[in-house]
Write a protein that holds these residues in place. Structure first.
Motif, PDB file in Angstrom:
ATOM      1  N   ILE A 160       0.847  -1.187   0.000  1.00  0.00           N
ATOM      2  CA  ILE A 160       0.000   0.000   0.000  1.00  0.00           C
ATOM      3  C   ILE A 160       0.883   1.238   0.000  1.00  0.00           C
ATOM      4  N   GLU A 161       0.677   2.122  -0.961  1.00  0.00           N
ATOM      5  CA  GLU A 161       1.492   3.339  -1.048  1.00  0.00           C
ATOM      6  C   GLU A 161       1.060   4.319   0.038  1.00  0.00           C
ATOM      7  N   ILE A 162       2.045   4.807   0.802  1.00  0.00           N
ATOM      8  CA  ILE A 162       1.744   5.768   1.870  1.00  0.00           C
ATOM      9  C   ILE A 162       2.371   7.129   1.614  1.00  0.00           C
ATOM     10  N   ALA A 163       3.282   7.215   0.628  1.00  0.00           N
ATOM     11  CA  ALA A 163       3.890   8.499   0.285  1.00  0.00           C
ATOM     12  C   ALA A 163       4.457   8.419  -1.117  1.00  0.00           C
ATOM     13  N   SER A 164       4.424   9.547  -1.810  1.00  0.00           N
ATOM     14  CA  SER A 164       4.989   9.634  -3.156  1.00  0.00           C
ATOM     15  C   SER A 164       5.639  10.997  -3.307  1.00  0.00           C
ATOM     16  N   PHE A 165       6.886  11.020  -3.790  1.00  0.00           N
ATOM     17  CA  PHE A 165       7.586  12.296  -3.907  1.00  0.00           C
ATOM     18  C   PHE A 165       8.690  12.195  -4.948  1.00  0.00           C
ATOM     19  N   GLU A 166       9.051  13.344  -5.501  1.00  0.00           N
ATOM     20  CA  GLU A 166      10.134  13.441  -6.475  1.00  0.00           C
ATOM     21  C   GLU A 166      11.431  13.791  -5.753  1.00  0.00           C
ATOM     22  N   VAL A 167      12.529  13.179  -6.175  1.00  0.00           N
ATOM     23  CA  VAL A 167      13.852  13.543  -5.656  1.00  0.00           C
ATOM     24  C   VAL A 167      14.739  13.921  -6.844  1.00  0.00           C
ATOM     25  N   PRO A 168      15.668  14.868  -6.652  1.00  0.00           N
ATOM     26  CA  PRO A 168      16.498  15.320  -7.778  1.00  0.00           C
ATOM     27  C   PRO A 168      17.528  14.304  -8.246  1.00  0.00           C
ATOM     28  N   LEU A 169      17.913  13.378  -7.365  1.00  0.00           N
ATOM     29  CA  LEU A 169      18.931  12.398  -7.740  1.00  0.00           C
ATOM     30  C   LEU A 169      18.673  11.096  -7.004  1.00  0.00           C
ATOM     31  N   ALA A 170      18.642   9.999  -7.776  1.00  0.00           N
ATOM     32  CA  ALA A 170      18.404   8.682  -7.176  1.00  0.00           C
ATOM     33  C   ALA A 170      19.086   7.622  -8.021  1.00  0.00           C
ATOM     34  N   VAL A 171      19.348   6.472  -7.392  1.00  0.00           N
ATOM     35  CA  VAL A 171      19.876   5.303  -8.099  1.00  0.00           C
ATOM     36  C   VAL A 171      19.006   4.115  -7.755  1.00  0.00           C
ATOM     37  N   LYS A 172      19.087   3.090  -8.599  1.00  0.00           N
ATOM     38  CA  LYS A 172      18.311   1.891  -8.347  1.00  0.00           C
ATOM     39  C   LYS A 172      18.960   1.055  -7.247  1.00  0.00           C
ATOM     40  N   ARG A 173      18.127   0.531  -6.361  1.00  0.00           N
ATOM     41  CA  ARG A 173      18.625  -0.278  -5.244  1.00  0.00           C
ATOM     42  C   ARG A 173      19.418  -1.489  -5.718  1.00  0.00           C
ATOM     43  N   VAL A 174      19.010  -2.050  -6.865  1.00  0.00           N
ATOM     44  CA  VAL A 174      19.659  -3.263  -7.358  1.00  0.00           C
ATOM     45  C   VAL A 174      21.130  -3.039  -7.648  1.00  0.00           C
ATOM     46  N   GLY A 175      21.542  -1.791  -7.895  1.00  0.00           N
ATOM     47  CA  GLY A 175      22.937  -1.501  -8.208  1.00  0.00           C
ATOM     48  C   GLY A 175      23.829  -1.289  -6.999  1.00  0.00           C
ATOM     49  N   LEU A 176      23.263  -1.227  -5.803  1.00  0.00           N
ATOM     50  CA  LEU A 176      24.046  -0.932  -4.594  1.00  0.00           C
ATOM     51  C   LEU A 176      24.902  -2.118  -4.179  1.00  0.00           C
ATOM     52  N   GLN A 177      26.120  -1.786  -3.741  1.00  0.00           N
ATOM     53  CA  GLN A 177      27.031  -2.802  -3.210  1.00  0.00           C
ATOM     54  C   GLN A 177      27.744  -2.227  -1.985  1.00  0.00           C
ATOM     55  N   GLY A 178      28.289  -3.123  -1.160  1.00  0.00           N
ATOM     56  CA  GLY A 178      29.105  -2.696  -0.028  1.00  0.00           C
ATOM     57  C   GLY A 178      30.575  -2.658  -0.420  1.00  0.00           C
ATOM     58  N   PHE A 179      31.257  -1.585  -0.005  1.00  0.00           N
ATOM     59  CA  PHE A 179      32.693  -1.457  -0.269  1.00  0.00           C
ATOM     60  C   PHE A 179      33.312  -0.772   0.930  1.00  0.00           C
ATOM     61  N   ARG A 180      34.265  -1.483   1.601  1.00  0.00           N
ATOM     62  CA  ARG A 180      34.773  -1.001   2.887  1.00  0.00           C
ATOM     63  C   ARG A 180      33.586  -0.684   3.796  1.00  0.00           C
ATOM     64  N   ASP A 181      33.521   0.503   4.341  1.00  0.00           N
ATOM     65  CA  ASP A 181      32.411   0.854   5.224  1.00  0.00           C
ATOM     66  C   ASP A 181      31.339   1.660   4.500  1.00  0.00           C
ATOM     67  N   PHE A 182      31.346   1.625   3.179  1.00  0.00           N
ATOM     68  CA  PHE A 182      30.455   2.467   2.395  1.00  0.00           C
ATOM     69  C   PHE A 182      29.450   1.642   1.611  1.00  0.00           C
ATOM     70  N   THR A 183      28.339   2.296   1.264  1.00  0.00           N
ATOM     71  CA  THR A 183      27.433   1.787   0.242  1.00  0.00           C
ATOM     72  C   THR A 183      27.775   2.511  -1.051  1.00  0.00           C
ATOM     73  N   VAL A 184      27.967   1.761  -2.134  1.00  0.00           N
ATOM     74  CA  VAL A 184      28.482   2.346  -3.361  1.00  0.00           C
ATOM     75  C   VAL A 184      27.677   1.879  -4.569  1.00  0.00           C
ATOM     76  N   VAL A 185      27.818   2.643  -5.647  1.00  0.00           N
ATOM     77  CA  VAL A 185      27.505   2.142  -6.988  1.00  0.00           C
ATOM     78  C   VAL A 185      28.796   2.227  -7.795  1.00  0.00           C
ATOM     79  N   PHE A 186      28.816   1.533  -8.928  1.00  0.00           N
ATOM     80  CA  PHE A 186      29.975   1.577  -9.807  1.00  0.00           C
ATOM     81  C   PHE A 186      29.680   2.529 -10.967  1.00  0.00           C
ATOM     82  N   ALA A 187      30.441   3.626 -11.018  1.00  0.00           N
ATOM     83  CA  ALA A 187      30.345   4.544 -12.147  1.00  0.00           C
ATOM     84  C   ALA A 187      31.085   3.944 -13.332  1.00  0.00           C
ATOM     85  N   LYS A 188      30.595   4.200 -14.529  1.00  0.00           N
ATOM     86  CA  LYS A 188      31.198   3.662 -15.754  1.00  0.00           C
ATOM     87  C   LYS A 188      31.694   4.813 -16.612  1.00  0.00           C
ATOM     88  N   VAL A 189      32.964   4.751 -16.993  1.00  0.00           N
ATOM     89  CA  VAL A 189      33.558   5.699 -17.930  1.00  0.00           C
ATOM     90  C   VAL A 189      34.291   4.875 -18.978  1.00  0.00           C
TER      91      VAL A 189
END
Length: 415
Positions: A334-363
């Motif tokens: 059940i949806e209880i809130a809906s809002f726009e954010v200026p910057l977001a990433v997909k949860r599926v891309g998150l990984q742990g690295f050292r003590d951080f939560t990261v994504v991998f940027a591609k260049v």
């Protein structure tokens, strides 16, 4: 790091045939081992920084972060003796992935030179140091990479490494709810004769679809001996046939018509969520035995609570395919809130690295961690408050392959 042809073929075969991709992302070994060996051979100074020497001139470059954001500090010597830091003009340039350059200048403080900007994560860059002392110039350059790897595009495609561009997103926060399908009130009609008599003709059979106004029975009245007809009050299906031709009606139910074009998903909402759930709230849900998702909105919330203190919220469900059944279990969000954010990433891309939560940027064909400061989230997206620039291409699907490659490379965090 580059995959050689033999390793590529072997890696791809295992990934495709055995679904053990993690076993095939063995880093591009020769490069990784040589990089690790090079790091092990780095001379460290008394402040645990990297020693850089040119003749009898030497400096120790260290990242200092005790009580302050990470910054460069430099100690200088000549002929093994400490130099007055005021006598040396020093500059450090950090060239990051994507050719972003941090230009750092230094000022004397106590017995060392102190950099004028924060060394933000990741500490992964090409380091270029230039120094001037007594009219003589010195220059050093070395790679200081962490959380970085390279994969050829053909291999990335074969491993289904997918990317998206970081940007704004609509987040939908939900709470789980469970329940079952029920028929709406009035969906079942129990058909009886108005006047008792003999059933002279049954016009329908069990399972027949009927339309409103269609004749169901012809009855000969016991009192008037005149025949009359019973017609369907609704569209529906004959779901129970309780009488046959030649029988007396005897004031009983003769058959049941059921309109199964719609059902109600009745969802249990518990006290901690009462205030969050509103009429009209969007709902998505799965039904037991059905692979596809359903959606609707809360149309009614029962005013009473059940014995377990849950209130029941109703969602109308269309039975377009005719395959729904009463009593089926419902697993809903059940949806209880809906809002726009200026910057977001997909949860599926998150990984742990050292003590951080990261994504991998591609260049290009290079990938590198980006340490994230995270905010609100929903089932698909996470708001990014810092650590990633809008417009960055980042890995979504199969980012664990990159994490495995980075971890096996053995690149350390140089302080």
């Amino acid at each position: 790091m580059k995959y050689n042809n033999t390793l590529l073929s072997f890696s791809l075969a295992i990934a495709l045939n055995l679904s053990l991709v993690a076993a095939v992302v063995a880093p591009l070994s020769a490069h990784a081992e040589s990089a690790a060996a090079a790091q092990e051979e780095v001379e460290k100074g008394p402040h645990r920084g990297r020693m850089l020497r040119d003749g009898n001139f030497a400096l120790e470059l260290a990242i200092f972060e005790t009580g302050v954001p990470p910054e460069f500090r430099v100690w200088l010597t000549q002929d093994g003796k400490a130099l007055d830091p005021k006598t040396v003009d020093l500059n450090v340039k950090l060239t990051r992935l994507g050719d972003v350059v941090d230009d750092i200048n230094f000022k004397a403080q106590s017995d060392f030179l102190r950099g004028d900007m924060e060394i933000y994560e990741p500490h992964s860059f090409v380091v270029t140091i230039t120094a001037k002392h007594q009219g003589k110039s010195y220059r050093w350059q070395y790679d200081n990479f962490e959380g970085r790897t390279s994969i050829e595009q053909a291999v990335a495609d074969a491993m289904d490494i997918q990317t998206e561009t970081a940007g704004p997103a609509a987040l939908h926060q939900t709470i789980p709810a469970y329940g079952s399908l029920s028929l709406p009130a009035g969906a079942e009609r129990h058909i009886a004769a108005r006047f008792d008599g003999e059933i002279t003709r049954l016009h329908v059979a069990l399972g027949d679809k009927v339309s409103k106004g269609q004749t169901l029975f012809t009855i000969e009245s016991n009192e008037s001996l005149r025949s009359y007809q019973i017609k369907a009050p609704i569209d529906g299906v004959v779901t129970a046939q309780l009488a046959n031709g030649g029988e007396q009606t005897s004031g009983r139910t003769l058959l049941t018509l059921t309109d199964s074009t719609h059902y109600l998903a009745k969802l249990a909402v518990y006290p901690g969520d009462f205030a969050k759930v509103k009429l009209g709230a969007p709902v998505t849900f799965q039904l037991e035995g059905h692979s596809h998702a359903y959606s609707g909105n809360i149309e009614f919330i029962e005013p009473k609570v059940r014995d377990d203190q849950a209130r029941i919220a109703w969602v109308n469900v269309s039975n377009e395919n005719g395959d729904l059944t009463a009593g089926s279990f419902v697993n809903a969000q059940i949806e209880i809130a809906s809002f726009e954010v200026p910057l977001a990433v997909k949860r599926v891309g998150l990984q742990g690295f050292r003590d951080f939560t990261v994504v991998f940027a591609k260049v290009g064909e290079q990938y590198e961690v980006r340490m994230l400061e995270l905010g609100r989230e929903d089932s698909e997206w996470v708001e990014v408050l810092g650590g990633l620039l809008p417009g960055t291409e980042y890995v979504t699907e199969n980012s664990f392959i990159l994490k495995a490659d980075v971890e096996k490379s053995g690149a350390s965090h140089d302080h």
